[in-house]
Write an enzyme that holds these catalytic residues in place. Structure first.
Site, short mmCIF file in Angstrom:
data_model
loop_
_atom_site.label_atom_id
_atom_site.label_comp_id
_atom_site.label_asym_id
_atom_site.label_seq_id
_atom_site.Cartn_x
_atom_site.Cartn_y
_atom_site.Cartn_z
N SER A 534 -8.14 -6.65 0.80
CA SER A 534 -6.98 -6.33 1.29
C SER A 534 -5.95 -5.68 0.37
CB SER A 534 -6.22 -7.49 2.03
OG SER A 534 -5.19 -7.32 2.78
N ASP A 620 -10.09 -4.27 12.49
CA ASP A 620 -8.93 -4.70 11.73
C ASP A 620 -7.80 -4.00 12.07
OD1 ASP A 620 -7.34 -5.63 9.52
OD2 ASP A 620 -8.79 -5.29 7.96
N HIS A 654 -9.88 -8.39 10.39
CA HIS A 654 -9.63 -8.42 8.87
C HIS A 654 -10.35 -9.26 8.16
CE1 HIS A 654 -7.13 -7.41 5.51
NE2 HIS A 654 -6.35 -8.50 5.54
#
Length: 679
Positions: A534, A620, A654
């Site tokens: 991320s 995501d 995600h």
């Protein structure tokens, strides 16, 4: 042969600067060419890692064999029940359960066996069915224990459907609400549930009131129109107040409502003021307010219930201690804090005794209050772990000052913490700042050794020392594992975060490089593989540009590598909210120039890069799949070195694949690639 992404040059000009983006077409998920390209990349990655299949299977079996597959969590007391979760061998998802409470001590755990009198609240395996992805967003029992609010997601886009279950009859009620966000809160009598919905930019912005069984439309009790703010709602531990919070990255505003009057009006505690963050909990005649007004590392204050805007200091500001959270109970207050790169817990008795801190024996650890649902209790539940100690659950007896170990996560196969060592090192950054590094290694490992160096460094999120079953597959093969606690995280207090954001963001990247160089210079590391996800994926892309020669490989998971283009586009999810973290390049030419100077996608050049594995998910909603897809395409076209691999989960979000066995296989895939890169 590696896929070659077609180039469709798109010209954009900002602040007089014109750039060409050849791969922006990948943003269109509905374009068959996009899906075809991602599938071609998956096929290429599978081809390039085919030689690792046996190693992947071996590592998966190692993870599986060390894990007690049929297990129970320590029950948590809430009202007349003990609540816990359990897993069963061969099943992907957990099962939420409860048993009737009898006494203050949790029931005795017998591994592999449900507790007597068990009531199953939710079975994730039954709910998931044959869906390739499944996630629970909310699971909240009403204060009287009679109803359950729960929400489910079957695609990974984090948009949930909210449902309700009668826990007396077992019936699923007819109330069903699609498109909700995480969280929610019950009224005191359990007749009403408050929930949150998101706008088109995936921003939680509305709080709704739903009366169970009513045919009337749900009422919007609050809407946040400032696009920088998220909203959320909760019920205090005392069950006396509903707390509605609106928070940006740097500012808070809290509203409260008597939970016994769910149709009443929320009242503001203090109006928002830019840069002032605060939150509260209820404690009898007072609120406890944790805030940063004139206190960069936060201060704890009390405020009368009758006048919550008047704050009186209880724990003053300290430059060496960051106050993280506060939990209010009838007879004591627990304060979670951070000092010298480690977490701790401070107890404030409400009977006049002096405050004190709970001590722990290891040099590196992470501790936090957890699972404390009851307001009237003589015990404080704590979660504890270190890099050698598996996740543990303690009850701290406030009357005897005794730490009672309730459970330590079993690690099968003869794991002994004494076989491993953990260390704290300090690297020196370019500007002279000392950057902590947490290290774990198996005793007797020859050094320098292959090293996996992990980093994050954003949002004041701290990567504290933690235990990992999967990591043992590296340590037992002679790896060193290290965490670089770089600026932008919160490990060393609020200023550690402030000095790694906005126009000081490059400190995050140069700190990581300094940590890598330190590990080599001090004889810890031979070949270093870097890993982050991320915003930590942005870190991976940045250090690949800064110092590619330092790394034998880089794993970037759901990486935020197209940062400038994303933050320039306010129509994308989260962009406006993120301006307080990264700056606003759309309106500020200095921010634009600064972000362009470090954004990984913009700075790929012809130098040799190390092999890179980028992992992403099609659904995501936080870091879009197109960011690593564009990055890998540009690396392959413009850089040398590699190979550059892209793996896209075509039915996840995600967090990647949702089932535990699936996630173990994904981790085994990444670890086998890391082991291979280490030679």
């Amino acid at each position: 042969m590696a896929p070659v992404a077609k180039k469709i040059p798109v010209e954009r000009t900002h602040h007089g600067d014109t750039v060409i983006d050849e791969y922006s077409w990948l943003l269109n998920k509905d374009d068959p060419d996009t899906i075809a390209y991602l599938e071609a990349e998956n096929a290429y990655t599978q081809e390039m890692t085919a030689h690792l299949k046996d190693l992947q299977d071996t590592v998966f079996q190692e993870i599986k064999s060390r894990t007690l597959e049929t297990d129970l969590s320590v029950p948590t007391r809430k009202g007349a029940w003990w609540y816990y979760g359990r897993t069963e061998e061969g099943k992907q998802y957990g099962i939420q359960c409860r048993v009737a409470a009898d006494g203050d001590s949790p029931p005795e755990l017998k591994p592999g066996e449900p507790l007597p009198g068990e009531q199953v609240l939710l079975d994730g395996n039954e709910l998931a069915g044959d869906s390739p992805f499944f996630s629970i967003g909310t699971s909240a029992v009403s204060p009287d224990g009679a109803r359950l609010a729960y929400s489910t997601d079957y695609t990974g886009d984090e948009r949930f459907t909210l449902r309700f279950k009668d826990l007396v009859t077992g019936e699923i009620l007819s109330d069903e609400i699609p498109g909700v966000f995480y969280g929610g809160a019950w009224s005191a009598d359990g007749s009403t549930f408050f929930y949150v919905t998101i706008d088109d930019a995936w921003r939680p912005y509305r709080v709704h009131r739903h009366t169970l069984g009513s045919d009337e439309p749900d009422v919007v009790v609050y809407q946040e129109d400032d696009e920088r703010f998220w909203v959320g709602i909760s019920l205090t531990r005392s069950k006396r107040y509903l707390v509605l919070s609106a928070n940006s990255k740097i500012t808070s505003e809290v509203r409260i409502l008597d939970a016994a009057e769910p149709t009443g009006e929320f009242t503001v505690v203090r109006p928002r003021r830019t840069g002032v963050e605060y939150g509260l909990d209820h404690a009898g005649d007072d609120f406890l307010v944790l805030h940063n007004e004139g206190a960069v590392n936060f201060e704890l204050a009390t405020a009368p219930v009758t006048d919550p805007a008047t704050w009186t200091p209880l724990i003053g500001h300290r430059e060496d201690t960051r106050l993280l959270d506060v939990d209010a109970f009838k007879d004591h207050i627990a304060v979670h804090f951070r000092r010298d790169g480690l977490t701790g817990v401070r107890i404030l008795p409400r009977d006049g005794r002096e405050p004190y801190e709970i001590s722990f024996p290891e040099p590196l650890y992470d501790v936090a209050p957890s699972g404390n649902a009851e307001f009237e209790t003589g015990r404080l539940r704590l979660s504890y772990t270190s890099m050698v100690t598996p996740p543990s659950v303690y009850d701290y007896d406030l009357r005897t000052d005794e730490l009672i170990l309730l459970k330590r996560k079993p690690v099968l196969g003869g794991y002994d913490p004494a076989d491993y060592e953990q260390f704290r090192e300090w690297a020196t950054a370019e500007d002279g700042t000392k950057v902590p590094i947490s290290i774990v290694v198996r005793k007797g490992t020859d050094r320098p050794a292959a090293t996996l160096l992990y980093g994050y460094g954003s949002y004041e999120s701290s990567i504290d020392p933690y235990f990992s079953v999967a990591r043992l597959s590296l340590l037992d093969r002679g790896f060193v594992f290290a965490i670089a606690h770089v600026r932008g995280g919160g490990e060393m207090g609020r200023l550690w975060y402030e000095n790694g954001k906005l126009t000081r963001k490059k400190n995050t990247f140069t700190d990581f490089v300094a940590c890598a160089r330190h590990l080599k210079a001090e004889g810890w590391s031979s070949r270093i593989i870097a890993r982050g996800g991320s915003a930590g994926g942005l870190l991976m892309g940045a250090v690949a540009n800064l110092a590619p020669e330092l790394f034998a490989g880089i794993v970037a998971e759901v990486p935020f590598v197209d940062a400038l283009n994303t933050i320039l586009d306010p129509s994308l999810p989260l962009t406006v909210i993120e301006w307080d973290e990264w700056g606003n390049p759309l309106h500020d030419p200095e921010v634009y120039a600064y972000m362009k100077s470090y954004s990984p996608y913009e700075n790929v050049d012809g130098r040799p890069y190390p092999p890179i594995l980028a992992v992403t998910s099609l659904n995501d909603t936080r870091v879009f799949y197109h960011e690593p897809a564009k990055w890998i395409a540009r690396l392959r076209a413009a850089a040398t070195g590699g190979p550059f691999l892209l793996k896209t989960e075509m039915g996840a979000g995600h967090g990647g694949r949702s089932g535990r066995y699936d996630s173990w296989r994904e981790e085994a895939f990444a670890l086998s690639w890391i082991i291979d890169r280490a030679g």
